[in-house]
Design a protein around this motif. Structure first.
Motif, PDB file in Angstrom:
ATOM      1  N   PRO A 136       0.834  -1.212   0.000  1.00 11.73           N
ATOM      2  CA  PRO A 136       0.000   0.000   0.000  1.00 11.73           C
ATOM      3  C   PRO A 136       0.869   1.262   0.000  1.00 11.73           C
ATOM      4  O   PRO A 136       2.008   1.251   0.464  1.00 11.73           O
ATOM      5  CB  PRO A 136      -0.805  -0.121   1.280  1.00 11.73           C
ATOM      6  N   LEU A 137       0.303   2.318  -0.505  1.00 13.66           N
ATOM      7  CA  LEU A 137       0.985   3.612  -0.497  1.00 13.66           C
ATOM      8  C   LEU A 137       0.947   4.202   0.907  1.00 13.66           C
ATOM      9  O   LEU A 137       0.066   3.882   1.705  1.00 13.66           O
ATOM     10  CB  LEU A 137       0.301   4.560  -1.475  1.00 13.66           C
ATOM     11  N   PRO A 138       1.891   5.081   1.220  1.00 15.54           N
ATOM     12  CA  PRO A 138       1.897   5.692   2.557  1.00 15.54           C
ATOM     13  C   PRO A 138       0.671   6.579   2.754  1.00 15.54           C
ATOM     14  O   PRO A 138       0.251   7.291   1.846  1.00 15.54           O
ATOM     15  CB  PRO A 138       3.187   6.515   2.564  1.00 15.54           C
ATOM     16  N   GLU A 139       0.116   6.529   3.939  1.00 14.55           N
ATOM     17  CA  GLU A 139      -1.051   7.362   4.249  1.00 14.55           C
ATOM     18  C   GLU A 139      -0.629   8.812   4.402  1.00 14.55           C
ATOM     19  O   GLU A 139       0.462   9.107   4.884  1.00 14.55           O
ATOM     20  CB  GLU A 139      -1.716   6.867   5.529  1.00 14.55           C
ATOM     21  N   GLY A 140      -1.489   9.721   3.957  1.00 12.89           N
ATOM     22  CA  GLY A 140      -1.229  11.144   4.096  1.00 12.89           C
ATOM     23  C   GLY A 140      -0.267  11.716   3.068  1.00 12.89           C
ATOM     24  O   GLY A 140       0.149  12.856   3.190  1.00 12.89           O
TER      25      GLY A 140
ATOM     26  N   CYS B 101       0.146  10.821  -3.834  1.00 13.38           N
ATOM     27  CA  CYS B 101       0.955  10.075  -4.807  1.00 13.38           C
ATOM     28  C   CYS B 101       0.414  10.290  -6.213  1.00 13.38           C
ATOM     29  O   CYS B 101      -0.802  10.331  -6.419  1.00 13.38           O
ATOM     30  CB  CYS B 101       0.944   8.597  -4.461  1.00 13.38           C
TER      31      CYS B 101
END
Length: 84
Positions: A1-5, A8
């Motif tokens: 998953p992509l980093p939260e906050g 992207c």
């Protein structure tokens, strides 16, 4: 998953012209769906919204480095993200 906050963005390319075959062709190195973070299994897709994806048509992988349309898109995203 992509980093939260973290906002992207992705840029993908295809050697084909805009149309149904463009996704199958890719940029000669990376398949277009992969570059855009898409996957047939939803759990493996990156979920990047359409407004944060850009496709450079009739463009090869290395040509992304000096593509004027790609540069303009990156500038637009940076200006939006900075609130300019």
């Amino acid at each position: 998953p992509l980093p939260e906050g973290v906002a992207c963005y992705v840029v993908g390319a295809t050697l084909a012209k805009h149309g149904p075959v463009s996704a199958a062709v890719g940029d000669g190195l990376v398949p277009l769906y992969s570059a855009l973070g898409k996957h047939r299994k939803p759990a493996r897709a990156l979920g990047i919204p359409a407004e944060r994806r850009y496709v450079a048509y009739e463009t090869g992988h290395i040509a992304l480095l000096y593509s004027q349309p790609v540069c303009r898109q990156l500038e637009q995203w940076l200006a939006e993200d900075s609130g300019a």
